[in-house]
Structures are given as structure tokens and as C-alpha cells.
Write an enzyme that holds these catalytic residues in place. Structure first.
Site, PDB file in Angstrom:
ATOM      1  N   CYS A 119     -10.132 111.517  98.300  1.00 57.69           N
ATOM      2  CA  CYS A 119     -10.733 112.806  97.907  1.00 57.69           C
ATOM      3  C   CYS A 119     -11.955 112.643  97.006  1.00 57.69           C
ATOM      4  O   CYS A 119     -12.726 113.582  96.838  1.00 57.69           O
ATOM      5  CB  CYS A 119      -9.698 113.689  97.228  1.00 57.69           C
ATOM      6  SG  CYS A 119      -8.246 113.948  98.247  1.00 57.69           S
ATOM      7  N   HIS A 252     -13.545 119.158  93.302  1.00 57.55           N
ATOM      8  CA  HIS A 252     -12.670 118.890  94.445  1.00 57.55           C
ATOM      9  C   HIS A 252     -11.632 120.003  94.504  1.00 57.55           C
ATOM     10  O   HIS A 252     -11.056 120.394  93.482  1.00 57.55           O
ATOM     11  CB  HIS A 252     -12.001 117.522  94.266  1.00 57.55           C
ATOM     12  CG  HIS A 252     -10.929 117.261  95.280  1.00 57.55           C
ATOM     13  ND1 HIS A 252     -11.119 117.486  96.629  1.00 57.55           N
ATOM     14  CD2 HIS A 252      -9.662 116.809  95.153  1.00 57.55           C
ATOM     15  CE1 HIS A 252     -10.007 117.181  97.280  1.00 57.55           C
ATOM     16  NE2 HIS A 252      -9.113 116.778  96.408  1.00 57.55           N
ATOM     17  N   ASN A 282      -6.898 121.732 100.751  1.00 54.73           N
ATOM     18  CA  ASN A 282      -7.504 120.476 100.291  1.00 54.73           C
ATOM     19  C   ASN A 282      -8.021 119.713 101.512  1.00 54.73           C
ATOM     20  O   ASN A 282      -7.235 119.238 102.327  1.00 54.73           O
ATOM     21  CB  ASN A 282      -6.430 119.672  99.543  1.00 54.73           C
ATOM     22  CG  ASN A 282      -6.939 118.342  99.014  1.00 54.73           C
ATOM     23  OD1 ASN A 282      -8.015 117.880  99.390  1.00 54.73           O
ATOM     24  ND2 ASN A 282      -6.148 117.721  98.157  1.00 54.73           N
TER      25      ASN A 282
HETATM   26  O1  UT7 Z   1      -6.533 115.590  96.671  1.00 53.58           O
HETATM   27  C1  UT7 Z   1      -6.005 114.660  95.778  1.00 53.58           C
HETATM   28  C2  UT7 Z   1      -5.525 115.320  94.616  1.00 53.58           C
HETATM   29  N1  UT7 Z   1      -4.247 115.970  94.873  1.00 53.58           N
HETATM   30  C3  UT7 Z   1      -3.845 116.823  93.998  1.00 53.58           C
HETATM   31  O2  UT7 Z   1      -4.560 117.125  93.083  1.00 53.58           O
HETATM   32  C4  UT7 Z   1      -2.436 117.386  94.086  1.00 53.58           C
HETATM   33  C5  UT7 Z   1      -1.873 117.444  92.702  1.00 53.58           C
HETATM   34  N2  UT7 Z   1      -0.546 118.027  92.627  1.00 53.58           N
HETATM   35  C6  UT7 Z   1      -0.314 119.328  92.826  1.00 53.58           C
HETATM   36  O3  UT7 Z   1      -1.217 120.087  93.153  1.00 53.58           O
HETATM   37  C7  UT7 Z   1       1.069 119.869  92.551  1.00 53.58           C
HETATM   38  O4  UT7 Z   1       1.837 118.875  91.909  1.00 53.58           O
HETATM   39  C8  UT7 Z   1       1.809 120.342  93.825  1.00 53.58           C
HETATM   40  C9  UT7 Z   1       1.144 121.608  94.351  1.00 53.58           C
HETATM   41  C10 UT7 Z   1       1.774 119.267  94.885  1.00 53.58           C
HETATM   42  C11 UT7 Z   1       3.250 120.687  93.490  1.00 53.58           C
HETATM   43  O5  UT7 Z   1       3.309 121.667  92.481  1.00 53.58           O
HETATM   44  P1  UT7 Z   1       4.327 121.482  91.270  1.00 53.58           P
HETATM   45  O6  UT7 Z   1       4.192 122.670  90.419  1.00 53.58           O
HETATM   46  O7  UT7 Z   1       4.064 120.130  90.667  1.00 53.58           O
HETATM   47  O8  UT7 Z   1       5.719 121.558  92.000  1.00 53.58           O
HETATM   48  P2  UT7 Z   1       6.893 120.475  92.001  1.00 53.58           P
HETATM   49  O9  UT7 Z   1       6.523 119.295  92.811  1.00 53.58           O
HETATM   50  O10 UT7 Z   1       7.341 120.283  90.587  1.00 53.58           O
HETATM   51  O11 UT7 Z   1       8.028 121.267  92.756  1.00 53.58           O
HETATM   52  C12 UT7 Z   1       8.659 122.426  92.172  1.00 53.58           C
HETATM   53  C13 UT7 Z   1       9.692 122.956  93.132  1.00 53.58           C
HETATM   54  C14 UT7 Z   1      10.637 121.893  93.655  1.00 53.58           C
HETATM   55  O12 UT7 Z   1      11.936 122.474  93.760  1.00 53.58           O
HETATM   56  P3  UT7 Z   1      13.053 122.180  92.615  1.00 53.58           P
HETATM   57  O13 UT7 Z   1      13.221 120.695  92.613  1.00 53.58           O
HETATM   58  O14 UT7 Z   1      12.440 122.702  91.344  1.00 53.58           O
HETATM   59  O15 UT7 Z   1      14.200 122.946  93.112  1.00 53.58           O
HETATM   60  C15 UT7 Z   1      10.149 121.625  95.050  1.00 53.58           C
HETATM   61  O16 UT7 Z   1      11.145 121.196  95.929  1.00 53.58           O
HETATM   62  O17 UT7 Z   1       9.048 123.515  94.268  1.00 53.58           O
HETATM   63  C16 UT7 Z   1       9.656 122.998  95.462  1.00 53.58           C
HETATM   64  N3  UT7 Z   1       8.662 122.957  96.531  1.00 53.58           N
HETATM   65  C17 UT7 Z   1       8.428 123.959  97.389  1.00 53.58           C
HETATM   66  N4  UT7 Z   1       9.017 125.154  97.515  1.00 53.58           N
HETATM   67  C18 UT7 Z   1       8.533 125.967  98.496  1.00 53.58           C
HETATM   68  C19 UT7 Z   1       7.789 121.934  96.803  1.00 53.58           C
HETATM   69  N5  UT7 Z   1       7.000 122.277  97.840  1.00 53.58           N
HETATM   70  C20 UT7 Z   1       7.385 123.529  98.217  1.00 53.58           C
HETATM   71  C21 UT7 Z   1       6.948 124.411  99.220  1.00 53.58           C
HETATM   72  N6  UT7 Z   1       7.561 125.611  99.329  1.00 53.58           N
HETATM   73  N7  UT7 Z   1       5.934 124.103 100.075  1.00 53.58           N
END
Ligand code: UT7
Length: 325
Positions: A119, A252, A282
Site C-alpha cells: 500500500c 492511503h 482499500n
Molecule cells: O492497507 C494497509 C493498511 N491496512 C490497514 O490499515 C488496516 C488496519 N486495520 C484496520 O483497519 C482494523 O483493524 C480492521 C478494520 C481490520 C478491524 O477493525 P477492529 O476495530 O480492529 O476490529 P477487530 O479486529 O478488533 O474485530 C472486532 C470484532 C471481532 O469480534 P469479537 O472478537 O469482538 O467478537 C471480529 O470478529 O469484529 C468482528 N469482525 C466483524 N464483524 C462483522 C471482524 N470483521 C467483521 C466483519 N463483520 N466484516
């Protein structure tokens, strides 16, 4: 006379097929996987993304973005003397997608190569093209970010497949006696290879290892918010400018929360941040030039504006470029 490099034209290309979050909910439901528009919007800011159809490759999107950038710059293909393509989704293992795009544009003879910094790729490519122009070996370069990330997505992994999309953006970068690219800074730390990767590789006619995208989202998020502010300060200092000099942040487009955090730390209002993540998701190396072209064509970014372009990606890589547009 000091030789500088200026952006003289921008262009972009999105495949026509758009998938809204509702479409992703339906797609995942067929696999008994639950997601929702609310979750995707709240955690990422994404509402839609574009996916290519079968048979369309990164070079198709990149060539079209380049044609539009050349039209905006009033540049003829015969004048282009360098093509750099930032991509992690090349048409082939080799040769470079830049060579394929070169041929599609009817150009021959000039140097062409791909940059692989995920990215951050467009930031890397722009910085390299700037250095080559300043060194005097190049006068008019095409710098392109082109991706078909939909090909790498694991539609059984809701934590990643809702985040990414396909697209391309391009700029024409020309030698000038007026400063355009004011400063750039590039960084990487390979100890974090595993937090964002596609671990598979081709071996003896087969793909060994998993050829789908893996990401530890929280680890990437934490690293991103830290390094993006540091690298912004670094380029401002190099250019002898301050936060108050930035007219537009063109970041980005991975997550609206990361962009908001960077803007807050730079004491910038979100009104001064070009945001396309809601419509594009993204698009990896394509996201910054896509956002730049969007900002220009929407009339947000005007000639003379100072722009901060910055990104992070797999590697872990990160960087920024400060531009007088
Ligand atoms: O391009 C390179 C750079 N990439 C990035 O910058 C990505 C950076 N990371 C992020 O943007 C975020 O970490 C994410 C958007 C990927 C995830 O957001 P988060 O707030 O960190 O969520 P999380 O991974 O802590 O997940 C929270 C909850 C989990 O459930 P539990 O364990 O709390 O029950 C996940 O299983 O959200 C759940 N979850 C979803 N629920 C519904 C994860 N993906 C989904 C989904 N739909 N698509």
C-alpha cells in the site's frame, strides 16, 4: 538552474462493477458468514468497492489511468521517458506490469519497472521518479498505482474480504525549474512481514503456501497511526514547512479512523482530507493516486496547493511525499 519534478496531470480508472456493503452481506451469507453494513461503516468508513471482471488485469486499469493522466497533462505517449508501476497484483510473475502498460500505451524504448511496497507502493514510486528526474536522466515520467486486490481476497475471512477493492491511479511527473515534489521520506521494517502478507509463491508449476491475503488488522492499525504522524513531521521538516502549510492531506485509504487520527495529530480538519475510502475501499498502491485524481477532478485540490501524500502497507513499509501542486 536547479531541476525539480512537478505533477502536471492526474488520472484514474475504476472497474465498472461496484459492490456495496449490502452486496458483501449477501455474498458472505451464501457462505454462512455474517457481516453488516453497520459494522463495516463504523469500523472502516467503507460503503462500497469496485471489483474487476474476469479477464481484466492491473495493466488494463493502469493503462487507462495513465491515458487520462497524460490527457490532463497534455503529454504525448512519445514524450514519456520512464514508467514506474506500483502494484502487488501484477498481471504476471514477470515481466513487470510496467512493460505491459508501456506496450498498451504504444510506447517503446524508455525504462520501465514495477515497485513492490504494497500500500506504500505509490509513495515509493513517486519518490524514485522524483529522484530520477532530479538526477537529470528522465524528463517526463508516468507513475502509476494499479491493483486487482479482489484476486487475493479470501471470501471466507470476513475480517479482510470486506476491506479491499480494485482500481488504478496515475500521475505525469515532469522536470521543471519550479519545485513540485518538495520532500519525501521512505521507511520499512521487515520484522513485521507476517502481519500483512500473501504468503504463497509459485514453485515448479504449483502455488506453494496460501495465495490469499492475511492481515492482523489490529497490529497494522497500531503501527499505522504511529508511523504516519512521524513520517508527516519528517517530510515537513525536510521541506522547511509546518503543519499549517498543508492545504490537503491525501492519505492511503485503508480506514477512516486511521485518516482521522493522522488529521487530528496534524491539527487538520477532516474538511482538508481527501476521502475516497467510502466508495473505493482499500485499493492498496492505487489508493493515493486515485484519491489525488478524485480531489483534483472534484475541484478540491487546486494548482498551488500544498499536499501531503502518505501511506503504510505490508512489509511493513511507510512513507510520505510533500507536494506543491
Ligand atoms: O492497507 C494497509 C493498511 N491496512 C490497514 O490499515 C488496516 C488496519 N486495520 C484496520 O483497519 C482494523 O483493524 C480492521 C478494520 C481490520 C478491524 O477493525 P477492529 O476495530 O480492529 O476490529 P477487530 O479486529 O478488533 O474485530 C472486532 C470484532 C471481532 O469480534 P469479537 O472478537 O469482538 O467478537 C471480529 O470478529 O469484529 C468482528 N469482525 C466483524 N464483524 C462483522 C471482524 N470483521 C467483521 C466483519 N463483520 N466484516
Amino acid at each position: 538552474m536547479t531541476r525539480y519534478a512537478r505533477i502536471t496531470g492526474t488520472g484514474s480508472c475504476l472497474p465498472p462493477r461496484q459492490l456495496t456493503n449490502a452486496d458483501m452481506v449477501d455474498l458472505l451469507a451464501k457462505r454462512q458468514i455474517e457481516t453488516s453494513d453497520e459494522w463495516i461503516v463504523e469500523r472502516t468508513g467503507i460503503r462500497a468497492r469496485h471489483f474487476v471482471d474476469d479477464g481484466v488485469n492491473a495493466s488494463d486499469l493502469g493503462a487507462e489511468a495513465a491515458r487520462r493522466a497524460m490527457a490532463a497533462a497534455g503529454a504525448q505517449p512519445s514524450e514519456i521517458d520512464l514508467i514506474i508501476v506500483a502494484t502487488s497484483t501484477p498481471d504476471m510473475v514477470f515481466p513487470a506490469t510496467a512493460a505491459i502498460i508501456q506496450h498498451k500505451l504504444g510506447i517503446a524504448g524508455c525504462p520501465v519497472f514495477d515497485v513492490q511496497a504494497v500500500c506504500s507502493g505509490f509513495i515509493y514510486a513517486l519518490s524514485v521518479a522524483d529522484a530520477m528526474i532530479k538526477a537529470g536522466s528522465v524528463s517526463k515520467a508516468l507513475v502509476i498505482g494499479a491493483e486487482v486486490f479482489s484476486r487475493l481476497l479470501d471470501f471466507n475471512d470476513r475480517t479482510t474480504c470486506v476491506l479491499f477493492g480494485d482500481g488504478a491511479g496515475a500521475v505525469v511527473l515532469e522536470a521543471s525549474d519550479r519545485p513540485g515534489i518538495l520532500a519525501s521520506a521512505l521507511h520499512a521494517d521487515g520484522q513485521h512481514v507476517g502481519i500483512l502478507c500473501v504468503p504463497g509463491h509459485v514453485n515448479g508449476g504449483q502455488v506453494l503456501g496460501d495465495p490469499l491475503l492475511k492481515m492482523d488488522g489490529q497490529a497494522v492499525f497500531k503501527l499505522a497511526v504511529g508511523v504516519l504522524h512521524d513520517v508527516a513531521k519528517e517530510v515537513l521538516q525536510k521541506a522547511g514547512r509546518t503543519e499549517a502549510d498543508i492545504d490537503w492531506l491525501v492519505p492511503h485509504q485503508a480506514n477512516i479512523r486511521i485518516m482521522a487520527s493522522t488529521a487530528r495529530k496534524l491539527r487538520m480538519s477532516m474538511d482538508k482530507v481527501v476521502v475516497t475510502v467510502d466508495q473505493h475501499g482499500n485499493t492498496s498502491a492505487a489508493s493515493i493516486p486515485l484519491a489525488l485524481d478524485h480531489g483534483v477532478r472534484a475541484g478540491q485540490i487546486k494548482p498551488g496547493d500544498t499536499l501531503l501524500l502518505e501511506g503504510v502497507g505490508g512489509g511493513f513499509t511507510w512513507g510520505a511525499v510533500l507536494v506543491d501542486f
